[in-house]
Motif scaffolding. Structure first.
Motif, PDB file in Angstrom:
ATOM      1  N   VAL A  47       8.213  -8.599   0.938  1.00 60.15           N
ATOM      2  CA  VAL A  47       7.228  -7.537   1.136  1.00 60.15           C
ATOM      3  C   VAL A  47       7.371  -6.993   2.558  1.00 60.15           C
ATOM      4  CG1 VAL A  47       4.771  -6.985   1.240  1.00 60.15           C
ATOM      5  CG2 VAL A  47       5.617  -8.599  -0.478  1.00 60.15           C
ATOM      6  N   PRO A  48       7.658  -5.703   2.717  1.00 56.46           N
ATOM      7  CA  PRO A  48       7.797  -5.144   4.065  1.00 56.46           C
ATOM      8  C   PRO A  48       6.511  -5.332   4.865  1.00 56.46           C
ATOM      9  CG  PRO A  48       8.555  -3.584   2.390  1.00 56.46           C
ATOM     10  CD  PRO A  48       7.865  -4.684   1.663  1.00 56.46           C
ATOM     11  N   ASP A  49       6.629  -5.920   6.055  1.00 60.23           N
ATOM     12  CA  ASP A  49       5.446  -6.191   6.874  1.00 60.23           C
ATOM     13  C   ASP A  49       5.847  -6.229   8.339  1.00 60.23           C
ATOM     14  OD1 ASP A  49       3.100  -7.082   8.057  1.00 60.23           O
ATOM     15  OD2 ASP A  49       2.656  -8.539   6.488  1.00 60.23           O
ATOM     16  N   GLY A  50       5.633  -5.106   9.038  1.00 60.88           N
ATOM     17  CA  GLY A  50       6.018  -5.001  10.443  1.00 60.88           C
ATOM     18  C   GLY A  50       5.239  -5.925  11.355  1.00 60.88           C
ATOM     19  N   ARG A  51       4.116  -6.480  10.870  1.00 62.29           N
ATOM     20  CA  ARG A  51       3.309  -7.362  11.701  1.00 62.29           C
ATOM     21  C   ARG A  51       4.052  -8.656  12.045  1.00 62.29           C
ATOM     22  NH1 ARG A  51      -1.903  -7.510   7.811  1.00 62.29           N
ATOM     23  NH2 ARG A  51      -0.186  -8.195   6.459  1.00 62.29           N
ATOM     24  N   LEU A  52       4.950  -9.086  11.160  1.00 59.46           N
ATOM     25  CA  LEU A  52       5.633 -10.364  11.363  1.00 59.46           C
ATOM     26  C   LEU A  52       6.531 -10.348  12.595  1.00 59.46           C
ATOM     27  CD1 LEU A  52       6.473 -11.215   7.641  1.00 59.46           C
ATOM     28  CD2 LEU A  52       4.691 -12.230   9.073  1.00 59.46           C
ATOM     29  N   GLU A  53       7.254  -9.258  12.797  1.00 61.87           N
ATOM     30  CA  GLU A  53       8.120  -9.163  13.972  1.00 61.87           C
ATOM     31  C   GLU A  53       7.282  -9.130  15.245  1.00 61.87           C
ATOM     32  OE1 GLU A  53      11.187  -9.351  16.339  1.00 61.87           O
ATOM     33  OE2 GLU A  53      11.428  -9.437  14.146  1.00 61.87           O
ATOM     34  N   GLN A  54       6.130  -8.477  15.192  1.00 62.81           N
ATOM     35  CA  GLN A  54       5.234  -8.444  16.353  1.00 62.81           C
ATOM     36  C   GLN A  54       4.711  -9.849  16.669  1.00 62.81           C
ATOM     37  OE1 GLN A  54       2.906  -4.991  14.525  1.00 62.81           O
ATOM     38  NE2 GLN A  54       2.642  -4.572  16.687  1.00 62.81           N
ATOM     39  N   PRO A  92       8.568 -13.639   5.075  1.00 59.76           N
ATOM     40  CA  PRO A  92       7.630 -12.656   4.527  1.00 59.76           C
ATOM     41  C   PRO A  92       7.056 -13.110   3.188  1.00 59.76           C
ATOM     42  CG  PRO A  92       9.872 -11.974   4.075  1.00 59.76           C
ATOM     43  CD  PRO A  92       9.970 -13.234   4.908  1.00 59.76           C
ATOM     44  N   ALA A  93       5.971 -12.478   2.774  1.00 58.17           N
ATOM     45  CA  ALA A  93       5.489 -12.661   1.413  1.00 58.17           C
ATOM     46  C   ALA A  93       6.530 -12.063   0.471  1.00 58.17           C
ATOM     47  CB  ALA A  93       4.141 -11.967   1.236  1.00 58.17           C
ATOM     48  N   THR A  94       6.541 -12.487  -0.776  1.00 57.86           N
ATOM     49  CA  THR A  94       7.548 -11.999  -1.716  1.00 57.86           C
ATOM     50  C   THR A  94       6.921 -11.573  -3.038  1.00 57.86           C
ATOM     51  OG1 THR A  94       7.979 -14.238  -2.563  1.00 57.86           O
ATOM     52  CG2 THR A  94       9.384 -13.444  -0.758  1.00 57.86           C
ATOM     53  N   VAL A  95       7.649 -10.721  -3.742  1.00 58.71           N
ATOM     54  CA  VAL A  95       7.284 -10.318  -5.101  1.00 58.71           C
ATOM     55  C   VAL A  95       8.495 -10.578  -5.993  1.00 58.71           C
ATOM     56  CG1 VAL A  95       6.588  -8.424  -6.610  1.00 58.71           C
ATOM     57  CG2 VAL A  95       5.724  -8.523  -4.267  1.00 58.71           C
ATOM     58  N   GLU A  96       8.245 -11.175  -7.149  1.00 57.72           N
ATOM     59  CA  GLU A  96       9.321 -11.388  -8.116  1.00 57.72           C
ATOM     60  C   GLU A  96       9.305 -10.231  -9.114  1.00 57.72           C
ATOM     61  OE1 GLU A  96      10.393 -15.335 -10.236  1.00 57.72           O
ATOM     62  OE2 GLU A  96       9.266 -14.188 -11.736  1.00 57.72           O
ATOM     63  N   GLY A 287      10.095   4.752  -1.344  1.00 62.88           N
ATOM     64  CA  GLY A 287       9.325   4.574  -2.568  1.00 62.88           C
ATOM     65  C   GLY A 287       9.118   3.106  -2.885  1.00 62.88           C
ATOM     66  N   LEU A 288      10.101   2.295  -2.569  1.00 61.79           N
ATOM     67  CA  LEU A 288      10.009   0.870  -2.864  1.00 61.79           C
ATOM     68  C   LEU A 288       8.921   0.207  -2.028  1.00 61.79           C
ATOM     69  CD1 LEU A 288      13.801   0.031  -3.093  1.00 61.79           C
ATOM     70  CD2 LEU A 288      12.245   0.804  -4.868  1.00 61.79           C
ATOM     71  N   GLU A 289       8.789   0.629  -0.760  1.00 60.54           N
ATOM     72  CA  GLU A 289       7.734   0.092   0.089  1.00 60.54           C
ATOM     73  C   GLU A 289       6.368   0.494  -0.449  1.00 60.54           C
ATOM     74  OE1 GLU A 289       6.418  -0.041   4.814  1.00 60.54           O
ATOM     75  OE2 GLU A 289       8.240   1.005   4.198  1.00 60.54           O
ATOM     76  N   ARG A 290       6.242   1.740  -0.880  1.00 62.96           N
ATOM     77  CA  ARG A 290       4.975   2.191  -1.438  1.00 62.96           C
ATOM     78  C   ARG A 290       4.670   1.487  -2.761  1.00 62.96           C
ATOM     79  NH1 ARG A 290       4.929   7.171  -3.061  1.00 62.96           N
ATOM     80  NH2 ARG A 290       7.147   7.592  -2.869  1.00 62.96           N
ATOM     81  N   LEU A 301      -4.612  -8.181  -4.008  1.00 63.79           N
ATOM     82  CA  LEU A 301      -4.007  -9.206  -3.168  1.00 63.79           C
ATOM     83  C   LEU A 301      -3.991  -8.779  -1.706  1.00 63.79           C
ATOM     84  CD1 LEU A 301      -0.924 -10.050  -5.421  1.00 63.79           C
ATOM     85  CD2 LEU A 301      -3.067 -11.322  -5.265  1.00 63.79           C
ATOM     86  N   ILE A 302      -4.044  -9.755  -0.818  1.00 61.25           N
ATOM     87  CA  ILE A 302      -3.910  -9.532   0.616  1.00 61.25           C
ATOM     88  C   ILE A 302      -3.004 -10.621   1.181  1.00 61.25           C
ATOM     89  CG2 ILE A 302      -6.149  -8.398   0.896  1.00 61.25           C
ATOM     90  CD1 ILE A 302      -7.270 -11.075   1.899  1.00 61.25           C
ATOM     91  N   THR A 303      -2.704 -10.538   2.468  1.00 63.16           N
ATOM     92  CA  THR A 303      -1.917 -11.592   3.108  1.00 63.16           C
ATOM     93  C   THR A 303      -2.613 -12.066   4.376  1.00 63.16           C
ATOM     94  OG1 THR A 303      -0.593  -9.914   4.272  1.00 63.16           O
ATOM     95  CG2 THR A 303       0.337 -10.830   2.253  1.00 63.16           C
ATOM     96  N   PHE A 304      -2.552 -13.376   4.594  1.00 60.21           N
ATOM     97  CA  PHE A 304      -2.934 -13.904   5.894  1.00 60.21           C
ATOM     98  C   PHE A 304      -1.673 -14.387   6.584  1.00 60.21           C
ATOM     99  CE2 PHE A 304      -3.217 -17.856   3.372  1.00 60.21           C
ATOM    100  CZ  PHE A 304      -2.662 -18.802   4.224  1.00 60.21           C
ATOM    101  N   LEU A 305      -1.735 -14.578   7.897  1.00 59.44           N
ATOM    102  CA  LEU A 305      -0.539 -14.846   8.692  1.00 59.44           C
ATOM    103  C   LEU A 305      -0.664 -16.156   9.448  1.00 59.44           C
ATOM    104  CD1 LEU A 305      -0.472 -11.246  10.190  1.00 59.44           C
ATOM    105  CD2 LEU A 305       0.891 -12.038   8.252  1.00 59.44           C
ATOM    106  N   THR A 306       0.451 -16.865   9.579  1.00 58.34           N
ATOM    107  CA  THR A 306       0.515 -18.047  10.436  1.00 58.34           C
ATOM    108  C   THR A 306       1.628 -17.827  11.453  1.00 58.34           C
ATOM    109  OG1 THR A 306       1.980 -19.175   8.831  1.00 58.34           O
ATOM    110  CG2 THR A 306      -0.380 -19.651   8.713  1.00 58.34           C
TER     111      THR A 306
END
Length: 393
Positions: A47-54, A92-96, A287-290, A301-306
């Motif tokens: 799942v694209p998530d720019g927060r992880l690199e930050q 990252p989180a993933t989708v199958e 389109g894939l990110e959207r 669904l949401i994501t939390f971060l560690t």
């Protein structure tokens, strides 16, 4: 938690092309004839998530600062901290995504791949219908009419399959067992709904939803729709999504306009070249990110971060989950051994503009500035919470 989405559609609408673009490689066989896909192709997509690199940059900076302080105080190397902090992995989180064989009218009666096709859908959390909205005379259009008609065919086949499942349920008769009686009444109610509609998703009680899931009914699953459009239509994607959603009687958050062919081309480019290509097309996100973002929203669904020296990671959870339940996503033992959760807002953790020390973040700074909250087991998690769980032995 695991999230799986079935990619479903009539033959030759671009399902496998879309799937390959998701995986950024040619895993699914793409061919211009019906039933090119027989066995389902399965791919895990980050799942694209720019927060992880930050987060990684903050953790690396925090570790380097601690290391340098220790060296200045006379220690040669702080214990248990690696010098090569750039090796901190991002998870990252993933989708199958499951690319399933093309459906045809009559699938519920065994036409085409029939029950085999339907069984693959039952194993997924959600259904992504791919509808042809592009114009290409070179692509076979067998069984495909227009997006609205095709959507009705797909929904009807799933509803007919569910009705067959419900018809097989046995009347418990004059039994004193209240649970069996209630279950039978729920089955009858589900049959009534499907006799006049093609979906159970919005019209059932929690108890009926539970039984529908136990029976593996298809129309209880949340639905996404991909409109496979021409490249020239991408700049107008938002308006197309609203228009198609109205025609299909869906929420706009359930519809995404994508050009599968363009996405396949984007997947072959570097990140910098992708940005240039998207600018030329007049779009900000692929389109894939959207699609993935809308999948999360539709499924609630949401994501939390560690964030720590071992890894920076995003974890997928349902909206409304408690801190104790979220800890169990990391490891089931954490549920019973849960003590508390240290929680920090993402913007504070990375030293955002509104944080006490803009440009400076991490656990140490946030604790010193009182930006880390100690939450109990009943705390309701929010998207983007940066969390450190305290677990007993």
């Amino acid at each position: 938690m695991s999230l799986s989405v079935a990619i479903v559609g009539l033959s030759n609408v671009g399902k496998s092309t879309l799937f390959n673009a998701l995986l950024k490689k040619q895993q699914a066989y793409v061919a211009n004839f019906p039933f090119a896909t027989i066995e389902p192709n399965i791919g895990i997509v980050p799942v694209p998530d720019g927060r992880l690199e930050q987060l990684r940059k903050v953790v690396e900076s925090e570790i380097l600062g601690y290391r340098d302080t220790k060296i200045l105080s006379g220690d040669k190397k702080p214990p248990s901290i690696e010098y090569r902090v750039s090796s901190i992995p991002i998870v990252p989180a993933t989708v199958e995504f499951v690319d399933i064989a093309g459906l045809i009218a009559g699938a519920s009666k065994g036409e085409g791949l029939g029950n085999k096709f339907l069984s693959h859908i039952r194993e997924t959390n959600a259904i992504c219908f791919v509808l042809r909205a592009f114009t290409d005379p070179d692509i076979v259009k067998q069984g495909v009419k227009d997006p609205v008609s095709d959507f009705e065919v797909l929904n009807t086949e799933l509803a007919l399959a569910d009705l067959q499942t419900l018809e097989k349920q046995k009347d418990p008769g004059n039994t004193p067992d209240k649970e069996l009686k209630d279950r039978w009444q729920a089955v009858q109610r589900l049959k009534t709904i499907l006799s006049s509609d093609t979906s159970l998703y919005n019209d059932v009680s929690e108890e009926e939803r539970k039984i529908a899931k136990e029976l593996g009914l298809l129309t209880i699953k949340p639905v996404l729709v991909v409109m496979n459009v021409d490249e020239k239509d991408l700049a107008n994607a938002h308006d197309l999504e609203i228009s198609f959603a109205e025609k299909l009687k869906l929420n706009p958050d359930q519809v995404v306009a994508i050009c599968a062919k363009t996405e396949s081309e984007l997947a072959e480019l570097s990140n910098d070249d992708q940005k240039i290509y998207m600018e030329d097309l007049g779009i900000k996100k692929s389109g894939l990110e959207r699609l993935i973002q809308k999948a999360f929203k539709t499924l609630g669904l949401i994501t939390f971060l560690t964030a720590g020296e071992k890894e920076v990671r995003a974890w997928t959870i349902p909206v409304g989950i408690s801190a104790q339940e979220a800890a169990g996503v990391i490891h089931t033992d954490f549920i019973k051994k849960f003590i508390k959760a240290d929680v920090c807002d993402f913007s504070d953790f990375i030293g955002g503009p509104a944080s006490p020390k803009p440009g400076v973040g991490g656990w140490k700074v946030c604790r010193e500035e009182g930006k880390v909250r100690s939450e109990g087991r009943d705390y309701i998690m929010h998207d983007g919470d940066v969390v450190e769980f305290k677990i007993g032995s």
